[in-house]
Write a protein that holds these residues in place. Structure first.
Motif, PDB file in Angstrom:
ATOM      1  N   UNK A 107     -46.632  41.109  11.575  1.00  0.00           N
ATOM      2  CA  UNK A 107     -45.661  42.153  11.921  1.00  0.00           C
ATOM      3  C   UNK A 107     -45.492  42.272  13.432  1.00  0.00           C
ATOM      4  N   UNK A 108     -46.607  42.176  14.154  1.00  0.00           N
ATOM      5  CA  UNK A 108     -46.541  42.272  15.609  1.00  0.00           C
ATOM      6  C   UNK A 108     -45.743  41.145  16.232  1.00  0.00           C
ATOM      7  N   UNK A 109     -45.967  39.927  15.768  1.00  0.00           N
ATOM      8  CA  UNK A 109     -45.218  38.790  16.298  1.00  0.00           C
ATOM      9  C   UNK A 109     -43.726  38.945  16.048  1.00  0.00           C
ATOM     10  N   UNK A 110     -43.371  39.397  14.869  1.00  0.00           N
ATOM     11  CA  UNK A 110     -41.950  39.515  14.525  1.00  0.00           C
ATOM     12  C   UNK A 110     -41.270  40.643  15.292  1.00  0.00           C
ATOM     13  N   UNK A 111     -41.908  41.819  15.371  1.00  0.00           N
ATOM     14  CA  UNK A 111     -41.259  42.922  16.073  1.00  0.00           C
ATOM     15  C   UNK A 111     -41.224  42.690  17.581  1.00  0.00           C
ATOM     16  N   UNK A 112     -42.275  42.093  18.141  1.00  0.00           N
ATOM     17  CA  UNK A 112     -42.242  41.792  19.577  1.00  0.00           C
ATOM     18  C   UNK A 112     -41.192  40.722  19.870  1.00  0.00           C
ATOM     19  N   UNK A 113     -40.913  39.894  18.895  1.00  0.00           N
ATOM     20  CA  UNK A 113     -39.876  38.885  19.063  1.00  0.00           C
ATOM     21  C   UNK A 113     -38.474  39.386  18.812  1.00  0.00           C
ATOM     22  N   UNK A 114     -38.318  40.674  18.499  1.00  0.00           N
ATOM     23  CA  UNK A 114     -36.980  41.236  18.391  1.00  0.00           C
ATOM     24  C   UNK A 114     -36.501  41.541  16.995  1.00  0.00           C
ATOM     25  N   UNK A 115     -37.332  41.323  15.965  1.00  0.00           N
ATOM     26  CA  UNK A 115     -36.910  41.598  14.598  1.00  0.00           C
ATOM     27  C   UNK A 115     -37.075  43.085  14.314  1.00  0.00           C
ATOM     28  N   UNK A 116     -36.055  43.715  13.721  1.00  0.00           N
ATOM     29  CA  UNK A 116     -36.097  45.131  13.396  1.00  0.00           C
ATOM     30  C   UNK A 116     -37.310  45.459  12.530  1.00  0.00           C
ATOM     31  N   UNK A 117     -37.930  46.610  12.808  1.00  0.00           N
ATOM     32  CA  UNK A 117     -39.126  46.989  12.050  1.00  0.00           C
ATOM     33  C   UNK A 117     -38.828  47.162  10.562  1.00  0.00           C
ATOM     34  N   UNK A 118     -37.605  47.566  10.212  1.00  0.00           N
ATOM     35  CA  UNK A 118     -37.258  47.708   8.799  1.00  0.00           C
ATOM     36  C   UNK A 118     -37.145  46.337   8.130  1.00  0.00           C
ATOM     37  N   UNK A 119     -36.558  45.373   8.841  1.00  0.00           N
ATOM     38  CA  UNK A 119     -36.470  44.015   8.310  1.00  0.00           C
ATOM     39  C   UNK A 119     -37.868  43.442   8.131  1.00  0.00           C
ATOM     40  N   UNK A 120     -38.750  43.698   9.107  1.00  0.00           N
ATOM     41  CA  UNK A 120     -40.125  43.212   9.017  1.00  0.00           C
ATOM     42  C   UNK A 120     -40.825  43.796   7.795  1.00  0.00           C
ATOM     43  N   UNK A 121     -40.641  45.090   7.559  1.00  0.00           N
ATOM     44  CA  UNK A 121     -41.293  45.728   6.411  1.00  0.00           C
ATOM     45  C   UNK A 121     -40.854  45.086   5.104  1.00  0.00           C
ATOM     46  N   UNK A 122     -39.559  44.856   4.962  1.00  0.00           N
ATOM     47  CA  UNK A 122     -39.060  44.226   3.738  1.00  0.00           C
ATOM     48  C   UNK A 122     -39.567  42.793   3.606  1.00  0.00           C
ATOM     49  N   UNK A 123     -39.619  42.066   4.725  1.00  0.00           N
ATOM     50  CA  UNK A 123     -40.002  40.657   4.679  1.00  0.00           C
ATOM     51  C   UNK A 123     -41.494  40.455   4.452  1.00  0.00           C
ATOM     52  N   UNK A 124     -42.320  41.331   5.039  1.00  0.00           N
ATOM     53  CA  UNK A 124     -43.768  41.135   4.992  1.00  0.00           C
ATOM     54  C   UNK A 124     -44.417  41.795   3.780  1.00  0.00           C
ATOM     55  N   UNK A 125     -43.798  42.821   3.217  1.00  0.00           N
ATOM     56  CA  UNK A 125     -44.446  43.521   2.107  1.00  0.00           C
ATOM     57  C   UNK A 125     -44.819  42.604   0.938  1.00  0.00           C
ATOM     58  N   UNK A 126     -43.942  41.736   0.434  1.00  0.00           N
ATOM     59  CA  UNK A 126     -44.361  40.891  -0.702  1.00  0.00           C
ATOM     60  C   UNK A 126     -45.542  39.981  -0.372  1.00  0.00           C
ATOM     61  N   UNK A 127     -45.586  39.498   0.869  1.00  0.00           N
ATOM     62  CA  UNK A 127     -46.710  38.660   1.282  1.00  0.00           C
ATOM     63  C   UNK A 127     -47.971  39.508   1.386  1.00  0.00           C
ATOM     64  N   UNK A 128     -47.828  40.738   1.885  1.00  0.00           N
ATOM     65  CA  UNK A 128     -48.968  41.649   1.988  1.00  0.00           C
ATOM     66  C   UNK A 128     -49.570  41.916   0.616  1.00  0.00           C
ATOM     67  N   UNK A 129     -48.712  42.100  -0.379  1.00  0.00           N
ATOM     68  CA  UNK A 129     -49.211  42.328  -1.738  1.00  0.00           C
ATOM     69  C   UNK A 129     -50.150  41.205  -2.180  1.00  0.00           C
TER      70      UNK A 129
END
Length: 462
Positions: A107-129
């Motif tokens: 999440x840190x790499x993606x948001x620091x790279x400019x990806x919206x935190x909401x997009x990150x949440x949607x993208x990372x949640x299934x992997x987190x599961x």
């Protein structure tokens, strides 16, 4: 009565936002309520058309390109498989046993790279599961892990972050997104390191109590950690590197070397020095988007749909924030606000950093939005804080960093739209997960803010 009407209006705004009503409607209605109760009913319509809509439109004019490019970039990163690839890279480097660290790092790499935190949440949640299930870590800790990587150190602390929160003070203080980099790194270490220690202690406690992953009604949404997106690790990281690298290049090399005086001849009200910081971020996001469209086109199954989804995704966040800014402008125009302003400005007469931190925290907490609270506070008090800083010999860069860090403190109270959205994505409740979210997104950022104010007061900006 005017001051009381402001507090009543703010209280209702916070309560109704928590109950799920849209800020698009709440902001003008609560602003109108404050005007009516203040005894200015005859001025209601001009206050709405001129004050409310004037502030809203100015905010849109200034920040819509940043919201738009950020949303499109985030959508392209998700749809190309780059976000998934980066999460897999983090998992393989850290190890599947360290699921919390993997999620925070991705999440840190993606948001620091400019990806919206909401997009990150949607993208990372299934992997987190999948990661948390394999490690048998309680799924109630997933929201706090995502929040730590997305809502804290990469949003407010790390120098050069393209987050909107880090861009808002630029126009008020004449700074850039790399303001006070040393202090920002220290704050990031406190938030990131402290957050990881806290979450790991929760994992250890759960294991001692025999608590595992638990029941999961959304089990079908999980993505197996070993599934492979059609993009290499190098290709996935290049857009993130471009955002940070181009931003730094424009900020420190290109714009300082240009003589931008010719712009004043055509745009008399333009201050190129104050605009260059935002221009740098826009150019960086534009270059990264162009790279994704030109080089990663094969990975995008439907480029048009991805671009359209990103554009649509930018509208609600910016209009929500702009409506809050319009609301703040109306409140600031009322007679009762003068008393509130004087109290806030005199919280610590000898140290405007403390006064600024209080104002940003309170308004971010009331609105449930770091960008909304930051915008409202700076619109109303930005010139005062700049003057106070100059009189006290405090650098604008330090004021910038403290403002952003403070806005990222109480912005994640239970009624926060970001918190509600994150819990909805994860299929969890406040009762299950909010305590850990609060620890990593409220308590630790407040600690980091206090350290930065103390260091900044003692040693200045660095």
């Amino acid at each position: 009565m005017s001051t009381l009407s402001i507090f009543l209006s703010l209280g209702l705004l916070m309560f109704l936002a928590y109950r799920g009503f849209s800020v698009l409607l709440l902001a003008p209605l609560m602003a109108a309520l404050a005007v009516l109760l203040s005894g200015d009913a005859a001025l209601l319509l001009p206050i709405y058309t001129d004050t409310f809509m004037g502030a809203l439109s100015r905010y849109l004019m200034q920040f819509f390109p940043l919201f738009l490019l950020g949303a499109v970039f985030g959508q392209l990163m998700a749809d190309s498989g780059a976000a998934h690839r980066i999460a897999l890279w983090a998992e393989r480097r850290v190890g599947s046993r360290h699921a919390v660290l993997t999620v925070v790092l991705a999440c840190g790499l993606l948001t620091y790279g400019g990806v919206s935190l909401f997009v990150v949440a949607f993208a990372i949640f299934p992997i987190s599961q999948a990661l948390f299930r394999d490690a048998d870590i309680p799924r109630r800790l997933i929201p706090a892990s995502i929040a730590l990587g997305s809502f804290t150190f990469t949003m407010t602390a790390l120098p050069g972050t393209p987050a909107i929160q880090n861009a808002i003070p630029i126009a008020f203080f004449g700074t850039n997104s790399f303001a006070a980099p040393g202090l920002g790194v220290i704050a990031a270490l406190i938030m990131g390191g402290g957050g990881l220690l806290w979450l790991q202690s929760r994992v250890a406690r759960a294991r001692r109590l025999g608590e595992g992953y638990g029941e999961d009604s959304r089990a079908g949404a999980a993505i197996a950690p070993g599934s492979e997106p059609d993009i290499s690790t190098l290709q996935a990281f290049i857009p993130l590197v471009l955002v940070i690298g181009v931003n730094a290049l424009m900020t420190y090399a290109v714009f300082p070397a240009l003589d931008m005086g010719f712009m004043k001849a055509r745009f008399a009200s333009l201050d190129p020095g104050k605009s260059a910081g935002i221009w740098s971020i826009l150019i960086a996001l534009g270059v990264a988007i162009a790279w994704l469209l030109l080089v990663q086109a094969r990975q995008l199954k439907d480029m048009r749909s991805s671009i359209n989804a990103g554009c649509s995704g930018a509208l609600l966040p910016i209009f929500n924030t702009a409506s809050e800014v319009g609301y703040g402008a109306v409140i600031a125009s009322l007679a009762g606000f003068a008393l509130i302003r004087d109290v806030v400005l005199n919280v610590s007469p000898g140290n405007p950093l403390i006064s600024e931190a209080v104002a940003m925290n309170v308004l971010a907490g009331i609105t449930g939005s770091s960008s909304g609270g930051l915008s409202i506070a700076l619109q109303a008090l930005g010139s005062d804080y700049l003057r106070m800083a100059q009189e006290a010999g405090i650098s604008p860069e330090l004021m910038h960093r403290v403002a952003v860090l403070a806005a990222g403190g109480m912005d994640t109270l239970p009624h926060s739209g970001a918190v509600i959205t994150l819990l909805t994505i994860c299929g969890l409740t406040h009762r299950q997960s909010y305590g850990n979210i609060a620890m990593v997104t409220v308590a630790l950022p407040m600690l980091a803010l206090g350290v930065v104010i103390a260091l900044g007061t003692a040693f200045g900006s660095f």
